[in-house]
Write a protein that holds these residues in place. Sequence first.
Motif, PDB file in Angstrom:
ATOM      1  N   VAL A 199       0.840  -1.203   0.000  1.00  0.00           N
ATOM      2  CA  VAL A 199       0.000   0.000   0.000  1.00  0.00           C
ATOM      3  C   VAL A 199       0.870   1.245   0.000  1.00  0.00           C
ATOM      4  CG1 VAL A 199      -1.687   1.298   1.327  1.00  0.00           C
ATOM      5  CG2 VAL A 199      -1.991  -1.138   1.023  1.00  0.00           C
ATOM      6  N   GLU A 200       1.923   1.235   0.854  1.00  0.00           N
ATOM      7  CA  GLU A 200       2.821   2.405   0.891  1.00  0.00           C
ATOM      8  C   GLU A 200       3.521   2.615  -0.447  1.00  0.00           C
ATOM      9  OE1 GLU A 200       5.474   1.667   4.131  1.00  0.00           O
ATOM     10  OE2 GLU A 200       3.996   2.203   5.688  1.00  0.00           O
ATOM     11  N   LYS A 201       3.944   1.490  -1.016  1.00  0.00           N
ATOM     12  CA  LYS A 201       4.595   1.598  -2.341  1.00  0.00           C
ATOM     13  C   LYS A 201       3.642   2.169  -3.368  1.00  0.00           C
ATOM     14  CE  LYS A 201       7.247  -1.199  -5.571  1.00  0.00           C
ATOM     15  NZ  LYS A 201       7.762  -2.546  -5.913  1.00  0.00           N
ATOM     16  N   ARG A 202       2.375   1.645  -3.244  1.00  0.00           N
ATOM     17  CA  ARG A 202       1.365   2.152  -4.211  1.00  0.00           C
ATOM     18  C   ARG A 202       1.084   3.615  -3.953  1.00  0.00           C
ATOM     19  NH1 ARG A 202      -0.569   1.932  -9.195  1.00  0.00           N
ATOM     20  NH2 ARG A 202      -2.816   2.434  -9.273  1.00  0.00           N
ATOM     21  N   LEU A 203       1.046   4.011  -2.645  1.00  0.00           N
ATOM     22  CA  LEU A 203       0.803   5.397  -2.268  1.00  0.00           C
ATOM     23  C   LEU A 203       1.925   6.279  -2.765  1.00  0.00           C
ATOM     24  CD1 LEU A 203      -0.934   7.468  -0.726  1.00  0.00           C
ATOM     25  CD2 LEU A 203       0.327   6.879   1.365  1.00  0.00           C
ATOM     26  N   GLN A 204       3.178   5.792  -2.617  1.00  0.00           N
ATOM     27  CA  GLN A 204       4.336   6.583  -3.094  1.00  0.00           C
ATOM     28  C   GLN A 204       4.266   6.796  -4.601  1.00  0.00           C
ATOM     29  OE1 GLN A 204       6.577   8.007  -1.033  1.00  0.00           O
ATOM     30  NE2 GLN A 204       7.483   9.022  -2.867  1.00  0.00           N
ATOM     31  N   GLU A 205       3.851   5.760  -5.329  1.00  0.00           N
ATOM     32  CA  GLU A 205       3.728   5.889  -6.791  1.00  0.00           C
ATOM     33  C   GLU A 205       2.660   6.905  -7.137  1.00  0.00           C
ATOM     34  OE1 GLU A 205       2.954   2.007  -8.213  1.00  0.00           O
ATOM     35  OE2 GLU A 205       5.048   1.289  -7.970  1.00  0.00           O
ATOM     36  N   LEU A 206       1.539   6.861  -6.370  1.00  0.00           N
ATOM     37  CA  LEU A 206       0.474   7.812  -6.664  1.00  0.00           C
ATOM     38  C   LEU A 206       0.910   9.239  -6.366  1.00  0.00           C
ATOM     39  CD1 LEU A 206      -2.627   5.816  -5.326  1.00  0.00           C
ATOM     40  CD2 LEU A 206      -1.984   6.249  -7.731  1.00  0.00           C
ATOM     41  N   ARG A 207       1.727   9.388  -5.224  1.00  0.00           N
ATOM     42  CA  ARG A 207       2.225  10.731  -4.908  1.00  0.00           C
ATOM     43  C   ARG A 207       3.163  11.242  -5.991  1.00  0.00           C
ATOM     44  NH1 ARG A 207       3.543  10.103   1.584  1.00  0.00           N
ATOM     45  NH2 ARG A 207       1.336  10.158   2.280  1.00  0.00           N
ATOM     46  N   ASP A 208       4.048  10.314  -6.473  1.00  0.00           N
ATOM     47  CA  ASP A 208       4.976  10.728  -7.547  1.00  0.00           C
ATOM     48  C   ASP A 208       4.202  11.121  -8.809  1.00  0.00           C
ATOM     49  OD1 ASP A 208       7.094  10.231  -5.880  1.00  0.00           O
ATOM     50  OD2 ASP A 208       7.479   8.186  -6.688  1.00  0.00           O
ATOM     51  N   LYS A 209       3.182  10.333  -9.079  1.00  0.00           N
ATOM     52  CA  LYS A 209       2.379  10.625 -10.269  1.00  0.00           C
ATOM     53  C   LYS A 209       1.638  11.944 -10.111  1.00  0.00           C
ATOM     54  CE  LYS A 209      -0.833   8.389 -13.413  1.00  0.00           C
ATOM     55  NZ  LYS A 209      -1.656   7.177 -13.662  1.00  0.00           N
ATOM     56  N   ALA A 210       1.143  12.181  -8.816  1.00  0.00           N
ATOM     57  CA  ALA A 210       0.440  13.434  -8.551  1.00  0.00           C
ATOM     58  C   ALA A 210       1.389  14.603  -8.696  1.00  0.00           C
ATOM     59  CB  ALA A 210      -0.182  13.405  -7.157  1.00  0.00           C
ATOM     60  N   ASN A 211       2.653  14.436  -8.200  1.00  0.00           N
ATOM     61  CA  ASN A 211       3.646  15.520  -8.350  1.00  0.00           C
ATOM     62  C   ASN A 211       3.960  15.777  -9.817  1.00  0.00           C
ATOM     63  OD1 ASN A 211       3.868  15.901  -5.554  1.00  0.00           O
ATOM     64  ND2 ASN A 211       5.453  14.319  -5.348  1.00  0.00           N
ATOM     65  N   ALA A 212       4.084  14.685 -10.608  1.00  0.00           N
ATOM     66  CA  ALA A 212       4.380  14.842 -12.051  1.00  0.00           C
ATOM     67  C   ALA A 212       3.237  15.556 -12.744  1.00  0.00           C
ATOM     68  CB  ALA A 212       4.629  13.489 -12.682  1.00  0.00           C
ATOM     69  N   LEU A 213       1.986  15.171 -12.372  1.00  0.00           N
ATOM     70  CA  LEU A 213       0.839  15.828 -12.996  1.00  0.00           C
ATOM     71  C   LEU A 213       0.769  17.287 -12.587  1.00  0.00           C
ATOM     72  CD1 LEU A 213      -1.859  13.025 -12.619  1.00  0.00           C
ATOM     73  CD2 LEU A 213      -0.720  13.769 -14.727  1.00  0.00           C
ATOM     74  N   HIS A 214       1.132  17.572 -11.310  1.00  0.00           N
ATOM     75  CA  HIS A 214       1.124  18.966 -10.862  1.00  0.00           C
ATOM     76  C   HIS A 214       2.166  19.775 -11.608  1.00  0.00           C
ATOM     77  CE1 HIS A 214       0.535  22.278  -8.104  1.00  0.00           C
ATOM     78  NE2 HIS A 214       1.889  22.309  -7.883  1.00  0.00           N
ATOM     79  N   THR A 215       3.330  19.148 -11.756  1.00  0.00           N
ATOM     80  CA  THR A 215       4.402  19.848 -12.506  1.00  0.00           C
ATOM     81  C   THR A 215       3.965  20.086 -13.968  1.00  0.00           C
ATOM     82  OG1 THR A 215       6.061  18.777 -11.124  1.00  0.00           O
ATOM     83  CG2 THR A 215       6.798  19.752 -13.200  1.00  0.00           C
ATOM     84  N   GLN A 216       3.361  19.080 -14.547  1.00  0.00           N
ATOM     85  CA  GLN A 216       2.902  19.209 -15.951  1.00  0.00           C
ATOM     86  C   GLN A 216       1.808  20.265 -16.048  1.00  0.00           C
ATOM     87  OE1 GLN A 216       1.566  15.529 -17.604  1.00  0.00           O
ATOM     88  NE2 GLN A 216       1.405  16.379 -19.724  1.00  0.00           N
ATOM     89  N   ASN A 217       0.948  20.296 -14.983  1.00  0.00           N
ATOM     90  CA  ASN A 217      -0.136  21.275 -14.989  1.00  0.00           C
ATOM     91  C   ASN A 217       0.418  22.682 -14.894  1.00  0.00           C
ATOM     92  OD1 ASN A 217      -2.697  22.347 -14.912  1.00  0.00           O
ATOM     93  ND2 ASN A 217      -3.035  21.933 -12.732  1.00  0.00           N
ATOM     94  N   GLU A 218       1.456  22.843 -14.046  1.00  0.00           N
ATOM     95  CA  GLU A 218       2.084  24.165 -13.967  1.00  0.00           C
ATOM     96  C   GLU A 218       2.725  24.560 -15.295  1.00  0.00           C
ATOM     97  OE1 GLU A 218       4.786  23.941 -10.758  1.00  0.00           O
ATOM     98  OE2 GLU A 218       3.243  24.089  -9.180  1.00  0.00           O
TER      99      GLU A 218
END
Length: 306
Positions: A12-31
């Motif tokens: 779950v933590e690994k999956r959560l970390q992947e989702l956070r990384d993906k969320a950060n990438a999407l945020h960066t892309q959104n910016e």
Amino acid sequence: AYQLALKAQEKVEKRLQELRDKANALHTQNEYLQTRIDGNEEDKGALKYELRRGEDELRQATATNAQLMQQRQDVEDKFNETEAETVSFKAELDYIKREDMLDETGRTKPILIESESKLVERLQINEFLFSAQQARNPVPMLVEKVGHILEMVHTAQTQSDVYLQDLQRSNSMLTALRHKNMALYEKVQMCETWKMRALLKIASNEFDHRSAVKGHHKAKDQLHTLYLDGLQYSNKELVELHKIITNYMKQENVKEIRLQDNSLTHSSVKLICDLIDLCPYLTRIDLKRNKLDEEACNDIHKFVER
């Protein structure tokens, strides 16, 4: 169970970390995309500004083009008017030159006479007109020349009257001579007719039976000799002689024809040959002292030998 829970927690933590990384990438892309949107808005504003400036320049160029087209039309109208005026001025100038007798340089052309008569050249009329028109006052010279010409006309009229009288006398003499010639021609025709009859009678007498005529002796052998020397026989008489021999049917009885001193020429060769051919027993034809050339003699010789 605890181990399974730890493994599940790790997953779950690994999956959560992947989702956070993906969320950060999407945020960066959104910016990044937000930044690009802002840049595109600026570009859109610049392009709108350029578009408005291009539209202004187009309106200005259209107005300038319309103004230039109007100016061009005005210039073409002025050119056409100027060209029409030039043609009119040229026609008027040509008319003035014709009326005032001017040449291409504007100088007065001399009035000259164009005629097929040789008198214009013999009397030097054009030379006089040219020199007279160069003078300041040509009237006295013209009057003098007209007087001279009238004097010549009077002299020519007097001479023509004399010539007319001579012509009338000549015509009278010609009429009298024509009547005299007609009378002489009739007499000549009568003489020619009498001559023809006499010449033919001389030939026909040879064929006629004239036993009752005193001093006439009939030939014993019925052969005839035609003595036609010096009788001026021509081609016409030769043709008639041919007819007489044929009419009397004496073709086989003519043994000799004497045609000395008759002025026969080369044109008589054919008629002579016809006479020779007509009389098969002809032994002699005498053509001495005639005007037969060597060629004519050769033609007759060839005909006889043939």
